[in-house]
Design a protein around this motif. Sequence first.
Motif, PDB file in Angstrom:
ATOM      1  N   ILE A   1      41.071  53.786  11.038  1.00  0.00           N
ATOM      2  CA  ILE A   1      40.123  54.593  11.806  1.00  0.00           C
ATOM      3  C   ILE A   1      40.483  54.403  13.272  1.00  0.00           C
ATOM      4  O   ILE A   1      40.522  53.284  13.764  1.00  0.00           O
ATOM      5  N   ARG A   2      40.819  55.479  13.917  1.00  0.00           N
ATOM      6  CA  ARG A   2      41.356  55.391  15.273  1.00  0.00           C
ATOM      7  C   ARG A   2      40.814  56.539  16.122  1.00  0.00           C
ATOM      8  O   ARG A   2      40.389  57.566  15.604  1.00  0.00           O
ATOM      9  N   SER A   3      40.886  56.365  17.396  1.00  0.00           N
ATOM     10  CA  SER A   3      40.700  57.467  18.341  1.00  0.00           C
ATOM     11  C   SER A   3      41.275  56.961  19.646  1.00  0.00           C
ATOM     12  O   SER A   3      41.707  55.809  19.725  1.00  0.00           O
ATOM     13  N   LYS A   4      41.258  57.790  20.663  1.00  0.00           N
ATOM     14  CA  LYS A   4      41.819  57.267  21.903  1.00  0.00           C
ATOM     15  C   LYS A   4      40.931  56.162  22.465  1.00  0.00           C
ATOM     16  O   LYS A   4      41.358  55.375  23.298  1.00  0.00           O
ATOM     17  N   TYR A   5      39.682  56.078  21.993  1.00  0.00           N
ATOM     18  CA  TYR A   5      38.810  54.989  22.435  1.00  0.00           C
ATOM     19  C   TYR A   5      38.893  53.775  21.506  1.00  0.00           C
ATOM     20  O   TYR A   5      38.620  52.660  21.915  1.00  0.00           O
ATOM     21  N   LEU A   6      39.207  54.036  20.258  1.00  0.00           N
ATOM     22  CA  LEU A   6      39.149  52.984  19.238  1.00  0.00           C
ATOM     23  C   LEU A   6      40.564  52.509  18.912  1.00  0.00           C
ATOM     24  O   LEU A   6      41.333  53.221  18.285  1.00  0.00           O
ATOM     25  N   GLU A   7      40.897  51.317  19.371  1.00  0.00           N
ATOM     26  CA  GLU A   7      42.288  50.847  19.277  1.00  0.00           C
ATOM     27  C   GLU A   7      42.614  50.171  17.948  1.00  0.00           C
ATOM     28  O   GLU A   7      43.767  50.148  17.521  1.00  0.00           O
ATOM     29  N   MET A   8      41.620  49.589  17.318  1.00  0.00           N
ATOM     30  CA  MET A   8      41.905  48.684  16.200  1.00  0.00           C
ATOM     31  C   MET A   8      40.624  48.495  15.398  1.00  0.00           C
ATOM     32  O   MET A   8      39.553  48.452  15.992  1.00  0.00           O
ATOM     33  N   THR A   9      40.744  48.409  14.086  1.00  0.00           N
ATOM     34  CA  THR A   9      39.525  48.153  13.305  1.00  0.00           C
ATOM     35  C   THR A   9      39.373  46.655  13.041  1.00  0.00           C
ATOM     36  O   THR A   9      40.342  45.900  13.096  1.00  0.00           O
ATOM     37  N   ALA A  10      38.163  46.268  12.735  1.00  0.00           N
ATOM     38  CA  ALA A  10      37.847  44.850  12.533  1.00  0.00           C
ATOM     39  C   ALA A  10      38.328  44.372  11.166  1.00  0.00           C
ATOM     40  O   ALA A  10      38.094  45.037  10.161  1.00  0.00           O
ATOM     41  N   GLY A  11      39.000  43.253  11.132  1.00  0.00           N
ATOM     42  CA  GLY A  11      39.458  42.682   9.864  1.00  0.00           C
ATOM     43  C   GLY A  11      40.952  42.880   9.633  1.00  0.00           C
ATOM     44  O   GLY A  11      41.581  42.122   8.892  1.00  0.00           O
ATOM     45  N   PHE A  12      41.516  43.889  10.272  1.00  0.00           N
ATOM     46  CA  PHE A  12      42.930  44.223  10.086  1.00  0.00           C
ATOM     47  C   PHE A  12      43.833  43.050  10.461  1.00  0.00           C
ATOM     48  O   PHE A  12      44.763  42.688   9.726  1.00  0.00           O
TER      49      PHE A  12
ATOM     50  N   GLY B   1      46.899  25.303  18.123  1.00  0.00           N
ATOM     51  CA  GLY B   1      48.341  25.409  18.363  1.00  0.00           C
ATOM     52  C   GLY B   1      48.750  26.724  18.993  1.00  0.00           C
ATOM     53  O   GLY B   1      47.918  27.573  19.328  1.00  0.00           O
ATOM     54  N   ASP B   2      50.071  26.896  19.121  1.00  0.00           N
ATOM     55  CA  ASP B   2      50.621  28.029  19.878  1.00  0.00           C
ATOM     56  C   ASP B   2      50.253  29.399  19.305  1.00  0.00           C
ATOM     57  O   ASP B   2      50.210  30.385  20.021  1.00  0.00           O
ATOM     58  N   SER B   3      50.060  29.468  17.977  1.00  0.00           N
ATOM     59  CA  SER B   3      49.928  30.786  17.348  1.00  0.00           C
ATOM     60  C   SER B   3      48.478  31.190  17.144  1.00  0.00           C
ATOM     61  O   SER B   3      48.201  32.241  16.589  1.00  0.00           O
ATOM     62  N   LYS B   4      47.550  30.382  17.611  1.00  0.00           N
ATOM     63  CA  LYS B   4      46.150  30.596  17.219  1.00  0.00           C
ATOM     64  C   LYS B   4      45.545  31.902  17.741  1.00  0.00           C
ATOM     65  O   LYS B   4      44.634  32.431  17.133  1.00  0.00           O
ATOM     66  N   ASP B   5      46.068  32.404  18.841  1.00  0.00           N
ATOM     67  CA  ASP B   5      45.452  33.600  19.415  1.00  0.00           C
ATOM     68  C   ASP B   5      46.319  34.858  19.320  1.00  0.00           C
ATOM     69  O   ASP B   5      46.123  35.825  20.060  1.00  0.00           O
ATOM     70  N   TRP B   6      47.284  34.834  18.422  1.00  0.00           N
ATOM     71  CA  TRP B   6      48.100  36.025  18.171  1.00  0.00           C
ATOM     72  C   TRP B   6      47.244  37.256  18.001  1.00  0.00           C
ATOM     73  O   TRP B   6      46.227  37.231  17.323  1.00  0.00           O
ATOM     74  N   LYS B   7      47.746  38.356  18.526  1.00  0.00           N
ATOM     75  CA  LYS B   7      47.103  39.640  18.285  1.00  0.00           C
ATOM     76  C   LYS B   7      48.037  40.490  17.416  1.00  0.00           C
ATOM     77  O   LYS B   7      49.231  40.224  17.348  1.00  0.00           O
ATOM     78  N   PRO B   8      47.498  41.530  16.800  1.00  0.00           N
ATOM     79  CA  PRO B   8      48.364  42.364  15.962  1.00  0.00           C
ATOM     80  C   PRO B   8      49.513  42.956  16.774  1.00  0.00           C
ATOM     81  O   PRO B   8      49.334  43.393  17.907  1.00  0.00           O
ATOM     82  N   LYS B   9      50.683  42.966  16.182  1.00  0.00           N
ATOM     83  CA  LYS B   9      51.861  43.501  16.866  1.00  0.00           C
ATOM     84  C   LYS B   9      51.718  44.987  17.148  1.00  0.00           C
ATOM     85  O   LYS B   9      52.169  45.469  18.181  1.00  0.00           O
ATOM     86  N   VAL B  10      51.109  45.703  16.223  1.00  0.00           N
ATOM     87  CA  VAL B  10      50.983  47.154  16.434  1.00  0.00           C
ATOM     88  C   VAL B  10      50.110  47.433  17.659  1.00  0.00           C
ATOM     89  O   VAL B  10      50.334  48.395  18.391  1.00  0.00           O
ATOM     90  N   LEU B  11      49.131  46.575  17.888  1.00  0.00           N
ATOM     91  CA  LEU B  11      48.253  46.741  19.054  1.00  0.00           C
ATOM     92  C   LEU B  11      49.056  46.570  20.348  1.00  0.00           C
ATOM     93  O   LEU B  11      48.955  47.368  21.272  1.00  0.00           O
ATOM     94  N   LEU B  12      49.881  45.524  20.378  1.00  0.00           N
ATOM     95  CA  LEU B  12      50.644  45.229  21.588  1.00  0.00           C
ATOM     96  C   LEU B  12      51.721  46.292  21.830  1.00  0.00           C
ATOM     97  O   LEU B  12      51.953  46.708  22.957  1.00  0.00           O
ATOM     98  N   LEU B  13      52.350  46.744  20.757  1.00  0.00           N
ATOM     99  CA  LEU B  13      53.391  47.767  20.906  1.00  0.00           C
ATOM    100  C   LEU B  13      52.790  49.085  21.359  1.00  0.00           C
ATOM    101  O   LEU B  13      53.348  49.786  22.196  1.00  0.00           O
ATOM    102  N   ASP B  14      51.636  49.408  20.812  1.00  0.00           N
ATOM    103  CA  ASP B  14      50.950  50.631  21.221  1.00  0.00           C
ATOM    104  C   ASP B  14      50.620  50.562  22.699  1.00  0.00           C
ATOM    105  O   ASP B  14      50.757  51.538  23.420  1.00  0.00           O
ATOM    106  N   LYS B  15      50.187  49.385  23.111  1.00  0.00           N
ATOM    107  CA  LYS B  15      49.823  49.167  24.516  1.00  0.00           C
ATOM    108  C   LYS B  15      51.039  49.367  25.432  1.00  0.00           C
ATOM    109  O   LYS B  15      50.961  50.085  26.427  1.00  0.00           O
TER     110      LYS B  15
END
Lengths: 537, 537
Positions: free
Chosen positions: B195-206, B520-534
Amino acid sequence: MDFEIPNHYSLLQKERLQYKPEIPDSLLFDKPTKIEFGEETSAAGDIEQIQKQFPKSFGRKVAHIVEAEKFETQRPFKVGVVFSGGPAPGGHNVIVGVFHFFKKLNPESKIIGFLDGLGGVINNKNREIVEKDIQLSFNQGGFDLLGTSREKISTDEDFEKSYETLKSHELDGLVVIGGDDAIFIAIPKTIDGDIRSKYLEMTAGFDTVCKVYSEFIGNIMRDALSAKKYYHFIRVMGRSSSHIALECSLKTHPNYVLIGEDIEKQKLRFVELIEQLTKFVIDRFNAGKSYGVIIIPEGLIQHIHTFRGLISKIDEIYEKNPKQDKWTYEEILQKLKDDEVSAKLFSEIPKPIAQTLMTDRDPFGHVRVSKIETGKLLKWSIRDKLSHEESQKNITNTSKKFVFECMTHYFGYEGRCSLPSNFDATYCYALGITAARLILHEQTGMMAVVNNLSDETKNWKALGLPLTDLLHMKENSEKPELKIFGVDVNGAPFKELQTKLENWRIVDHYRCSGPMQFGGDSKDWKPKVLLLDKNKK
Amino acid sequence: MDFEIPNHYSLLQKERLQYKPEIPDSLLFDKPTKIEFGEETSAAGDIEQIQKQFPKSFGRKVAHIVEAEKFETQRPFKVGVVFSGGPAPGGHNVIVGVFHFFKKLNPESKIIGFLDGLGGVINNKNREIVEKDIQLSFNQGGFDLLGTSREKISTDEDFEKSYETLKSHELDGLVVIGGDDAIFIAIPKTIDGDIRSKYLEMTAGFDTVCKVYSEFIGNIMRDALSAKKYYHFIRVMGRSSSHIALECSLKTHPNYVLIGEDIEKQKLRFVELIEQLTKFVIDRFNAGKSYGVIIIPEGLIQHIHTFRGLISKIDEIYEKNPKQDKWTYEEILQKLKDDEVSAKLFSEIPKPIAQTLMTDRDPFGHVRVSKIETGKLLKWSIRDKLSHEESQKNITNTSKKFVFECMTHYFGYEGRCSLPSNFDATYCYALGITAARLILHEQTGMMAVVNNLSDETKNWKALGLPLTDLLHMKENSEKPELKIFGVDVNGAPFKELQTKLENWRIVDHYRCSGPMQFGGDSKDWKPKVLLLDKNKK
């Protein structure tokens, strides 16, 4: 690191490269050791035959590794390492332990890795292991530094070729991670956790695999509790023994667990098992619940009295008629006629399962027990039983419609190559150092053992256990093999489970142990069966 | 805690209860906010029809939540919360966010939880949520605090009863975690990420689900590399879209990925897909490899041109003959005669798959795509193709025997109820506070949205998006629904994957992301698709 980490390494993999497992006091690199011989050993079964097969090595004494004044030698050593059999988390750390020990003893030492299992020894496929390999393998999962296979050194020719290999390299010793042959130092590696002795408390890899499976099980439990509409029958690895099912159950608190060894002891027939499970489903429904979680060991059905009978009957049919490899359902049924119980069972089990019994056979012509979809077998059989009137009259809850929806899961390959837990990383590193010291002290035909594992790491003890102590004769064979120890139904872990299960049956106490952590409060958890076994003593 | 934590909580669960997700600056509890209306919205498709269906609410403006001088009111609120649909990690934190906000606004506020999905609203099954519930649910997985179901408010009677429920409680608003009806504040919850829109970047749980599946995939990859004897076909959830397959692939680096949307765009026929896969297997063998890892989205086959045709033909047969619910294979084949492509495909696919197409139908009589064992379908079809002479002549590696052994895996229920990642815990908590503020500001028929997610948490922005902006008309129906957005084959994440895949095809770059970490180092990773989209923006 003096070199770049390949960029396919994940952040966590890189972080784990930095983890320094604690070393037990007695194994610290700068501490000289010597061997102190203890009790005489025997065999795990068929003592006379084992003695006959191994006249020279049988009965040797336990080789305790104890502190000494100084190293007997600090000459360079040349030692081989090889993986054998299915991967188990921590395998790489054994190699790191061997490498670190000998390089610290003498930087001129060399470690030779044989490739893709014992075939690599037979055919002398090898490469020298260098510092970079070690730095990139520390605390990593899998057996991929060298690869592995199920190949064995079995024929005389294999033995000769292997001997040639070892001689050509002038090796001081060979460490086999997972082997059971008597020409080297073996490492007690199996995720199944079923090689045991009074000296050997736990096998390498078991802890991690149980943590990984328990993560999945906990997630599924939470799903069951959220949606409240499915039974989940979860099958976990453990071909001949139910240790993994036991440990995962103690960790996660399912509503029901089938421990193969217990079912075997009770001589439970298949129909009785289905009756019990059907009653369990109805009892929960009467308490308002149409969901639940059951844990099943991979090799369950070979522990069921009647089923084992059926399997061996079918095996026999195939053995007696080696030329006919395809049978129809009716032909098998006809052949089973003289054994009423087997014939009845065969006719009653769901057709797809009967099909598997008939077609999925190993190279020796035996039924592949792991291929039988036990979860589905139980699901179909319970569903069938529930459709009978006599079952239905036990349904007393009339407030909603009775349903039995069931999902089956199987966890196997998802866990064997996980990053090792802190416990397995530490344990395997210590096993590697133990193996190295056994070679230093000119021992062979030994299993490297580290015990006192429920105590703090610094107090762990290392020893060499003559491999013969772990052997018995393979059933219907002239060959010795490592004896598999199933769950002890009189042991503390199983007793604990039994007591708890009564409370978990209807009221849910699901526990989500979550993804294995390398930091925080849970990072150094040890297996529950280990701690319970300890408490008993 | 002012009370005892139930002793079935694991150490990690207890530890997670203590985690305090950071709150975006604009949502901090003591900061008064107001609504600032922005752009007018539209619909995600079928604009005219949506406008006709929602004459009053269509086209409303985006409701940005921005700082204000003071709270408009600090009266006690009474607000309902309910879960709807499949669980997604982080759901509990939405409730915690709503609770914390209103209790801090005025301790007399009340939060009412409706039980077991929207049915709980229709039938007024509820319980008040108290401090203890909140403390024990913070950062925990699952939807079990209230339960969930797929029930919908669909008939007029349902609507009336629901309205009665809300009126009887004098609720100021209702937060539906997972809903798409227009009478409340909805939360964009779906692990599928579609579920996406130009306002909605990412759904919860993904994020969490992809991390959990990637752990399993990484373990299997390491196994493939250790044993070197199996192909692993790994199917991951994602019914209509391939976002999970894409994210997991970017995380783990498989040798091959099937992105449904790409296959659809190419109008790839099933035979062509099998040809490509067969070539891939042979290419790897020629490079000396008899193993590999392929990731497959759950709903793959409905993206395959010819397969979708076959499925809709079969659906049509069932629809046109509602009385006959059992068909034989031959009858279906006969009925398909007028459509050569479908008939040929149906005759060529393995029988068990054909069987599933015929028998496993949903309550609307449609094929259950999720039940089709796509991994096995591909495996059998490739095996068949490999047995043809024309395939075999492409095998140029004669140094060993060609084999194609393949294991199939399916990851679904194992991830949906995981402990939420730090990202999902934080995101969902913020969504809960956003939903609460939308109710405070008297908004309704809105999706709570938090965006700017690739930036630091403190800079995340909150808004209410009129639900109509996310709707289109259901295919062949008079009903509106949330529009599902598949993977954008022109988007940066897919382009990145395409570039990388060329390198991963033969040379293995498997990445083991390992178990999700909370330290540790990886604890706050975000989804890669989110960062690439950004990055693209």
